[in-house]
Scaffold this active site. Structure first.
Site, mmCIF file in Angstrom:
data_model
loop_
_atom_site.group_PDB
_atom_site.id
_atom_site.type_symbol
_atom_site.label_atom_id
_atom_site.label_comp_id
_atom_site.label_asym_id
_atom_site.label_seq_id
_atom_site.Cartn_x
_atom_site.Cartn_y
_atom_site.Cartn_z
ATOM 1 N N CYS A 75 38.479 47.318 4.977
ATOM 2 C CA CYS A 75 37.726 48.384 5.633
ATOM 3 C C CYS A 75 36.468 48.640 4.803
ATOM 4 C CB CYS A 75 38.609 49.629 5.675
ATOM 5 S SG CYS A 75 37.809 51.095 6.329
ATOM 6 N N CYS A 184 31.570 46.584 9.661
ATOM 7 C CA CYS A 184 32.825 47.313 9.919
ATOM 8 C C CYS A 184 33.822 46.270 10.414
ATOM 9 C CB CYS A 184 32.583 48.382 10.985
ATOM 10 S SG CYS A 184 34.109 49.142 11.594
HETATM 11 N N1 DGL Z 1 37.372 49.117 9.868
HETATM 12 C C1 DGL Z 1 36.719 50.227 9.256
HETATM 13 C C2 DGL Z 1 35.477 49.758 8.519
HETATM 14 O O1 DGL Z 1 35.392 48.580 8.235
HETATM 15 C C3 DGL Z 1 36.571 51.223 10.320
HETATM 16 C C4 DGL Z 1 35.991 52.478 9.946
HETATM 17 C C5 DGL Z 1 36.506 53.688 10.601
HETATM 18 O O2 DGL Z 1 37.714 53.892 10.623
HETATM 19 O O3 DGL Z 1 35.655 54.463 10.990
HETATM 20 O O4 DGL Z 1 34.608 50.496 8.168
#
Ligand code: DGL
Length: 259
Positions: A75, A184
């Site tokens: 993430c 993301c």
């Molecule tokens: N997959 C997360 C990232 O890479 C998602 C972010 C979120 O939960 O807003 O930032």
């Protein structure tokens, strides 16, 4: 380096980090992996740094209870806000994921690139330190408002997503970007829609492969590879497992658990 059959732990705010899991699983099929989708608390992107650190520690505690030998923070938001604190607190190697700005800047001919990421990532100190290094390139930053929530709801192919993507990408196209960085781990699932919007010459970059290679390096140098045959991954979620199962094409075991 001795072999090590403990699992690799991977977490994300939700289902998006499975794009990173998939790159790791492909490169290192013998490694047992445990994936944690904290979908109950998604999205992380709008939360404070303090909250993101607390959630990242909660996820790490769970994975360490499962005896993981290495933690991949799949993430960008958690990495850019919490990886320093995680490394300071726990005695286990962490691999983070950050937007792939460097390869985009290096290969860009127009010296104009776009990045789509969460607010938490774009506002983070770590991200801003990275972009400061590339003063000669114009970096167009866009928050992907609403995208993570729609993906978490299983609405990847919805008209709402297409509409949002158009509004985020059109100004970048007009500004003459030649690279789009997906900052993301949820966004690689939107690549088919993004490709329909972007002109063909604009390259899309995400960080999945780089994270998988870095995981391989750390196993080689510090932790040790598994010595036995391919093992089935385990996926945990703290909400209804349906959307996570579907994104994995219903091929793997998904368990629902409080964490
Ligand atoms: N997959 C997360 C990232 O890479 C998602 C972010 C979120 O939960 O807003 O930032």
């Amino acid at each position: 380096m001795n072999s090590n059959n403990q699992p690799i732990g991977i977490f994300d705010s939700g289902i998006g980090g499975t794009s990173i899991w998939s790159a790791i699983h492909q490169l290192l099929p013998n490694e047992k992996t445990i994936y944690l989708a904290d979908s109950k608390n998604a999205p992380y992107g709008q939360k404070s740094k303090k909250e993101i650190i607390e959630l990242s520690m909660k996820n790490t505690d769970f994975l360490l209870e499962m005896n993981c030998k290495l933690i991949v923070v799949a993430c960008n938001t958690a990495t850019t806000n919490a990886i320093q604190e995680l490394r300071a607190k726990y005695n286990v190697p962490f691999i983070g994921i950050e937007p792939a700005i460097k390869p985009a800047v290096t290969h860009s001919k127009t010296q104009i690139i776009g990045i789509l990421a969460t607010q938490g990532t774009l506002n983070s100190e770590l991200f801003n330190k990275t972009t400061e290094k590339y003063q000669d390139t114009k970096i167009i930053e866009q928050v992907g408002h609403g995208l993570v929530q729609l993906i978490e709801n299983g609405e990847i192919n919805s008209p709402e997503i297409t509409k949002l993507l158009h509004s985020y990408l059109q100004p970048m196209i007009e500004a003459n970007i030649d690279y789009l960085v997906l900052g993301c781990s949820h966004y690689p699932y939107l690549i088919p829609q993004i490709k329909k919007i972007l002109p063909e010459h604009i390259q899309i970059i995400d960080s999945g492969e780089a994270v998988a290679k870095q995981t391989q390096n750390i196993l080689r140098e510090k932790v040790g590879f598994a010595s036995v045959e391919e093992k089935q991954p385990i996926f945990y979620t703290n909400t209804n497992p349906k959307v996570l199962s579907e994104i994995l094409e219903n091929k793997y075991m998904v368990l629902q658990k409080e964490f």
